[in-house]
Enzyme design. Structure first.
Site, PDB file in Angstrom:
ATOM      1  N   CYS A  74     125.795  27.098  31.879  1.00  0.00           N
ATOM      2  CA  CYS A  74     125.989  26.452  30.585  1.00  0.00           C
ATOM      3  C   CYS A  74     127.313  26.958  30.017  1.00  0.00           C
ATOM      4  O   CYS A  74     127.513  28.174  29.870  1.00  0.00           O
ATOM      5  CB  CYS A  74     124.841  26.856  29.672  1.00  0.00           C
ATOM      6  SG  CYS A  74     125.032  26.306  27.966  1.00  0.00           S
ATOM      7  N   CYS A 192     130.811  20.509  29.860  1.00  0.00           N
ATOM      8  CA  CYS A 192     129.407  20.796  29.549  1.00  0.00           C
ATOM      9  C   CYS A 192     128.642  20.410  30.799  1.00  0.00           C
ATOM     10  O   CYS A 192     128.913  19.347  31.385  1.00  0.00           O
ATOM     11  CB  CYS A 192     128.945  19.964  28.358  1.00  0.00           C
ATOM     12  SG  CYS A 192     127.144  19.932  28.128  1.00  0.00           S
TER      13      CYS A 192
HETATM   14  N1  DGL Z   1     124.805  22.320  29.058  1.00  0.00           N
HETATM   15  C1  DGL Z   1     125.385  23.070  28.031  1.00  0.00           C
HETATM   16  C2  DGL Z   1     126.855  23.359  28.284  1.00  0.00           C
HETATM   17  O1  DGL Z   1     127.285  23.403  29.417  1.00  0.00           O
HETATM   18  C3  DGL Z   1     125.194  22.701  26.584  1.00  0.00           C
HETATM   19  C4  DGL Z   1     124.247  21.670  26.142  1.00  0.00           C
HETATM   20  C5  DGL Z   1     123.715  21.953  24.755  1.00  0.00           C
HETATM   21  O2  DGL Z   1     124.372  21.616  23.757  1.00  0.00           O
HETATM   22  O3  DGL Z   1     122.662  22.565  24.682  1.00  0.00           O
HETATM   23  O4  DGL Z   1     127.605  23.596  27.363  1.00  0.00           O
END
Ligand code: DGL
Length: 283
Positions: A74, A192
Site C-alpha cells: 500500500c 495506489c
Molecule cells: N491501496 C492503497 C495505496 O496503495 C490505498 C487505498 C486506500 O485509500 O485505502 O495507497
C-alpha cells in the site's frame, strides 16, 4: 531456508496487484494476506490512523503467523509508516511500495508524467522528498484520486464499474492531455495499489499510446533479494507446486474472497474474518 510465510497487507484488495507479482516471482513462498477493510480507506485518513493500523497488523502477523518478512502493499501506508516500522522491527525484512517516479523519468519521451495516487500519498513527506529529487528536466502532474480505491472495492461486489469509470474520467481529464506529442503526458504512474486492478479502464481513458507504470515486479524482485541475502527463501516444492496463500480480512470477507478469485485466478479463496484491534500509539 525458511518455511515461515511472508505477510502482505493493504487497506483492502489493492495489495492483490502486488501479491500477484510476488507469487509469480517467488512461487514456492507461502503468503498470508491481510485486507484491512474494516479500517479503510487509508488514503483520506490522517497519518496517525494509518501508522497505528500498520503497526497493529505487523504485530498481529508476527505473533500469530510468525512471518519472516512483510510487504506493505500500500503506497499510503508505506509513505506514512515504513520509517517507523523499520525502527521498531529492524530485525525483519520489510518491503514497501512507492510510486514509480524514477522509472517514469527514464521512460518518458515527452518529459511530462502523470501521477495518480491517494491524497495521503501525495501529501506525504516521503513522496515530496522523492518528487523534489527528480523534478526538473521532467514535469510531474499530480492527481489525488479521492474515492477511487473505494469505488474499485465496491465494483468487485456489484460488478458495476460505472462509478470507477466516472472517477477515472474526471481525474485523468484533470491532468491531461495525454499522448506522445511534446507537452503531453506519455507515462502515468499508478501510485495506489488498487489502480492496477482497473488498468484497462485507465488505459481506455488515457489512450493506447500512453504507458502505465505499476510497481508489482520491482517490489517482488526486492523481496527476493532480501530473502536471498538472509538465506530465508522457502525451498522449491516438488513438481513446482505453488506455495499456499491465506487471506484475512478485518472487514467483509466475501469481498476479499471474490477479489482474490478474480485477480489471482484462484478457483476459490477462503477468507478468515479477523478483527485486529488498533494498538495504542507508541512514542
Ligand atoms: N491501496 C492503497 C495505496 O496503495 C490505498 C487505498 C486506500 O485509500 O485505502 O495507497
Amino acid at each position: 531456508m525458511d518455511h515461515r510465510p511472508v505477510g502482505v497487507f493493504d487497506s483492502g484488495i489493492g495489495g492483490l496487484s502486488i501479491l500477484q507479482a510476488l507469487r509469480a516471482e517467488l512461487p514456492a513462498e507461502p503468503f498470508v494476506y491481510v485486507a484491512d477493510s474494516g479500517h479503510a480507506p487509508y488514503g483520506e485518513r490522517d497519518d496517525t490512523h494509518v501508522i497505528a493500523r500498520t503497526e497493529s497488523i505487523l504485530t498481529y502477523l508476527r505473533r500469530h503467523h510468525h512471518i519472516k518478512a512483510l510487504v506493505v502493499a500500500c503506497n499510503t501506508a508505506t509513505a506514512a509508516a515504513i520509517a517507523g516500522l523499520r525502527r521498531q522491527h529492524g530485525d525483519m525484512a520489510l518491503v514497501g511500495v512507492e510510486p514509480a517516479l524514477k522509472p517514469a523519468r527514464s521512460l518518458t519521451t515527452t518529459g511530462v508524467i502523470g501521477v495518480l495516487a491517494t491524497q495521503g500519498t501525495l501529501a506525504s513527506e516521503k513522496f515530496n522528498r522523492l518528487l523534489a529529487a527528480l523534478e526538473g528536466p521532467v514535469r510531474f502532474r499530480l492527481q489525488p484520486c479521492n474515492g477511487l480505491a473505494e469505488a474499485i472495492e465496491q465494483a468487485t461486489v456489484t460488478t458495476d464499474n460505472e462509478k470507477t469509470i466516472a472517477l477515472i474520467d474526471r481525474y485523468t481529464t484533470g491532468i491531461g492531455p495525454f499522448g506522445t506529442k511534446p507537452g503531453e503526458i506519455d507515462t502515468v504512474v499508478l501510485g495506489c495499489t488498487h489502480y492496477p486492478l482497473v488498468a484497462d479502464i485507465i488505459q481506455a481513458a488515457v489512450g493506447p499510446g500512453v504507458r502505465l507504470l505499476e510497481p508489482g515486479r520491482p517490489v517482488a524482485r526486492q523481496l527476493r533479494r532480501l530473502l536471498e541475502e538472509s538465506g530465508s527463501l522457502h525451498p522449491a516444492r516438488p513438481h513446482g507446486q505453488p506455495g499456499s496463500a491465506s487471506f484475512l480480512s478485518t472487514g467483509e470477507p466475501s469481498l476479499l474472497a471474490r477479489a482474490a478469485q478474480q485477480w489471482l485466478g484462484l478457483g476459490s479463496a477462503s477468507v478468515q474474518y479477523t478483527p485486529i484491534g488498533t494498538a495504542p500509539a507508541k512514542n
